[in-house]
Design an enzyme around this catalytic site. Structure first.
Site, PDB file in Angstrom:
ATOM      1  N   GLY A 151     -17.277 -11.522 -10.594  1.00  0.00           N
ATOM      2  CA  GLY A 151     -17.976 -12.759 -10.235  1.00  0.00           C
ATOM      3  C   GLY A 151     -17.438 -13.957 -10.996  1.00  0.00           C
ATOM      4  O   GLY A 151     -17.010 -13.839 -12.143  1.00  0.00           O
ATOM      5  N   ARG A 187     -13.276  -8.000  -6.563  1.00  0.00           N
ATOM      6  CA  ARG A 187     -13.956  -6.902  -7.247  1.00  0.00           C
ATOM      7  C   ARG A 187     -13.267  -5.548  -7.072  1.00  0.00           C
ATOM      8  O   ARG A 187     -13.887  -4.510  -7.296  1.00  0.00           O
ATOM      9  CB  ARG A 187     -15.401  -6.801  -6.754  1.00  0.00           C
ATOM     10  N   ASP A 202     -17.999  -6.458 -18.155  1.00  0.00           N
ATOM     11  CA  ASP A 202     -17.926  -5.157 -18.828  1.00  0.00           C
ATOM     12  C   ASP A 202     -17.151  -4.131 -18.007  1.00  0.00           C
ATOM     13  O   ASP A 202     -16.304  -3.412 -18.540  1.00  0.00           O
ATOM     14  CB  ASP A 202     -19.324  -4.648 -19.213  1.00  0.00           C
ATOM     15  N   ASP A 203     -17.404  -4.090 -16.687  1.00  0.00           N
ATOM     16  CA  ASP A 203     -16.699  -3.098 -15.862  1.00  0.00           C
ATOM     17  C   ASP A 203     -15.193  -3.399 -15.800  1.00  0.00           C
ATOM     18  O   ASP A 203     -14.368  -2.500 -15.907  1.00  0.00           O
ATOM     19  CB  ASP A 203     -17.271  -3.082 -14.441  1.00  0.00           C
ATOM     20  N   LYS A 241     -15.821 -12.324 -19.823  1.00  0.00           N
ATOM     21  CA  LYS A 241     -16.389 -13.248 -18.834  1.00  0.00           C
ATOM     22  C   LYS A 241     -17.650 -12.684 -18.223  1.00  0.00           C
ATOM     23  O   LYS A 241     -17.709 -11.486 -18.000  1.00  0.00           O
ATOM     24  CB  LYS A 241     -15.344 -13.444 -17.719  1.00  0.00           C
ATOM     25  N   THR A 242     -18.639 -13.423 -17.972  1.00  0.00           N
ATOM     26  CA  THR A 242     -19.749 -13.170 -17.059  1.00  0.00           C
ATOM     27  C   THR A 242     -20.906 -14.106 -17.379  1.00  0.00           C
ATOM     28  O   THR A 242     -21.293 -14.245 -18.548  1.00  0.00           O
ATOM     29  CB  THR A 242     -20.260 -11.714 -17.012  1.00  0.00           C
ATOM     30  N   ASP A 251     -23.761 -13.462 -16.743  1.00  0.00           N
ATOM     31  CA  ASP A 251     -24.908 -12.604 -17.070  1.00  0.00           C
ATOM     32  C   ASP A 251     -25.184 -12.528 -18.574  1.00  0.00           C
ATOM     33  O   ASP A 251     -26.282 -12.158 -18.987  1.00  0.00           O
ATOM     34  CB  ASP A 251     -24.687 -11.175 -16.553  1.00  0.00           C
ATOM     35  N   LYS A 297     -49.535 -28.407  -6.236  1.00  0.00           N
ATOM     36  CA  LYS A 297     -50.072 -27.578  -5.147  1.00  0.00           C
ATOM     37  C   LYS A 297     -49.280 -26.293  -4.887  1.00  0.00           C
ATOM     38  O   LYS A 297     -49.658 -25.513  -4.041  1.00  0.00           O
ATOM     39  CB  LYS A 297     -50.164 -28.402  -3.863  1.00  0.00           C
ATOM     40  N   ARG A 340     -22.351 -20.556 -10.877  1.00  0.00           N
ATOM     41  CA  ARG A 340     -21.179 -19.775 -11.311  1.00  0.00           C
ATOM     42  C   ARG A 340     -19.878 -20.578 -11.345  1.00  0.00           C
ATOM     43  O   ARG A 340     -18.900 -20.137 -11.950  1.00  0.00           O
ATOM     44  CB  ARG A 340     -21.002 -18.552 -10.412  1.00  0.00           C
TER      45      ARG A 340
END
Ligand code: FBP
Length: 547
Positions: A77, A141, A171-172, A198-199, A201, A238, A423
């Protein structure tokens, strides 16, 4: 490329580097390392890259370096700052020798396997300095895991005379970088592999990697819009806004945004798991906050929901684990089942407990749980509409409480999902500097003959001058986990620590934020102006470093 006024002004920004990287460097080696867990298993799988020492770069004597060719891959990503990692890497290898060359593989790891690449010249690099996105070469990916892929990659690496490959990923992807480093080292190919963290997340971090790049900019972007929503919410009084935030697994993004904007509710998946909460417990908690505010005449509020929540509810987690194994083993059979029969088919195949939970889920959510996994075997949680699921269930509960006389108020919900819009934002000063430094550090790891290392820049809440650059053996971050039904070596994901300073700071305030309306409006990321507005690290990082 037609450029915006900001893009033109921002192109001139010179990212800051740690002092040690401003001239010639030498390596200071630390202690040998070992993996975070499963040491024997990891050592056996990585005989050539296990146990290497930590590395720090310190000022050194200038030496003549031969020109080198380097390849770079953007994997997974998008995250703000990827272009600055590449420009830092480019400037680093050019500083070592002006005839060095950088090749970018197109659309992620697949570009290496398919021999799809381009040379990144200074004209191209200059177009992308300090910009968001991964569009300079694109990302993908494709999972690099098979020997045939490694060998195909080696063909083009040899053809282009590439000495080292830099994989910019989460991580992957860094797990795969490590497997590749080991493979090329075992075969004596003379090819180094370096990773960069990188990420958005924020879950690729540990003692030596303080944060993954992109987390800072993405959280600031989301916090800006959540702040705007909160101001709208407090003006109209509201609506209840249910806001799902990206972050496949860990809740770092939701927690950081909560610390920045002070919402009425923020769910933290790791706490839900720790307290063994059911979906109904989560719904009851939110409904109680809604009811308490309604009792004070406040029929409005904000709820932040991490996108990975569903996987952390223990009963759902067990269901997803069984679904993962079942779908991995029966993929072709499942593909032949008509869409209208898939639900019944799954119900008939699961164990009793899981089949009952699956059958009880709203049809849409049940379907979303059986959709294709990503290439790493993860459920695509971005596709699951947890924000709607929760607000629907809260509405049902409130209706019930109303009948029982326990709730008086009006409940109208709005739904939002913030993910993709953060991103590729133009990197904040923090990410612009951090990424450039990570890329530059990668070039120094290459020059010093290292492989199987991740670029590391630490002390990041201090001014950039004082940052510490070096390398961490990737094997140090690994443990064994079950993936696609098999035990595999993977980088351990960093989840939110419930005894960590960021969560504690949130937990200490959340009851007050729930009942009072004490929203904070952070406003847009600032690239020019006073340092306290432009250069702040995330609250997470500041709290983790005791600031
Ligand atoms: P990475 O881990 O590859 O950086 O991706 C993170 C992420 O943005 C998650 O937060 C999200 O769940 C996922 O990617 C979405 O993936 P996709 O872009 O394939 O829809």
């Amino acid at each position: 490329m037609t450029k915006s006024a900001l893009q033109i002004a921002r192109a001139a920004y010179q990212p800051k580097l740690p002092k040690a990287l401003k001239g010639a460097v030498k390596v200071k080696e630390g202690e040998p390392t070992q993996s975070v867990a499963d040491q024997e298993a990891i050592k056996a799988l990585f005989p050539n890259t296990y146990g290497m020492p930590l590395i720090q770069f310190v000022e050194g004597e200038a030496v003549n370096m031969p020109a080198i060719n380097v390849g770079v891959i953007l994997s997974g990503g998008q995250a703000p700052g990827g272009h600055n990692v590449i420009s830092g890497l480019f400037d680093g290898i050019k500083a070592l020798n002006k005839d060095s060359k950088l090749y970018g593989f197109i659309l992620g790891p697949g570009g290496l396997v398919d021999h799809n690449y381009m040379e990144l010249t200074s004209d191209i690099i200059d177009e992308y300095r300090n910009t968001g996105g991964f569009d300079i070469i694109g990302s993908g990916r494709t999972k690099l895991e098979k020997v045939e892929q490694f060998d195909k990659g080696l063909e083009i690496i040899k053809e282009l005379g590439i000495k080292a490959l830099v994989i910019i990923g989460g991580d992957d992807s860094n797990t795969n970088a490590c497997v590749l480093a080991e493979y090329y080292a075992a075969k004596n190919c003379g090819v180094q592999v370096i990773g960069c963290p990188k990420t958005i997340d924020g879950d690729l971090k540990n003692e030596m990697i303080e944060t993954s790049f992109g987390f800072d900019t993405a959280c600031k972007t989301y916090s800006e819009v959540i702040g705007n929503i909160q101001r709208d919410c407090n003006s109209a009084r509201k609506y209840w806004h249910f806001i799902k935030l990206m972050g496949r697994s860990a809740s770092h993004i939701a927690l950081e945004c909560a610390l920045q904007v002070q919402p009425n509710v923020c769910i933290v998946s790791e706490e839900v798991e720790e307290k063994n909460m059911s979906l109904d417990d989560v719904v009851t908690y939110i409904a109680q906050v809604v009811a308490n505010r309604a009792a004070q005449g406040n029929n409005f509020g904000t709820v932040l929901i991490p996108e990975g929540l569903i996987e952390f509810i223990p009963a759902m987690k067990r269901l997803i684990a069984e679904l993962n194994d079942f779908l991995a083993a029966n993929a072709s059979e499942f593909a032949l089942i008509k869409k209208s029969h898939q639900r019944e088919y799954i119900i008939s195949k699961l164990s009793k407990e899981n089949s009952e939970i699956y059958a009880s889920l709203p049809e849409g959510v049940a379907r979303q749980l059986t959709l294709d996994r990503d290439p790493h075997g993860n459920v695509q949680v971005s596709l699951i509409e947890t924000e709607k699921l929760l607000s629907d269930m809260v509405a049902v509960k409130l209706a019930q409480w109303k009948e029982e006389g326990k709730y008086v108020g009006k409940f109208a919900a709005q739904h939002h999902f913030f993910g993709y819009e953060g991103r590729c934002a133009a990197p904040s000063n923090f990410d612009a500097d951090y990424c450039y430094s990570l890329g530059y550090t990668a070039s120094m790891l290459i020059a010093n003959g290292k492989t199987g290392y991740m670029s590391s820049v630490r002390n990041t809440t201090a001014p950039a001058e004082e940052w510490i650059a070096g390398g961490v053996p990737i094997t140090m971050m690994m443990n064994m986990e079950r993936r696609h039904g098999e035990m595999k070596p993977v980088i351990q994901k960093a989840l939110v620590k419930l005894d960590g300073a960021p969560f504690k700071a949130f937990a200490a305030q959340r009851e007050r934020w729930a009942i009072e309306t004490d929203y904070v409006y952070p406003g847009p990321i600032q690239y020019f102006g006073p340092t306290e507005v432009c250069d702040q690290a995330t609250k997470t990082l500041q709290l983790e470093q005791g600031k």
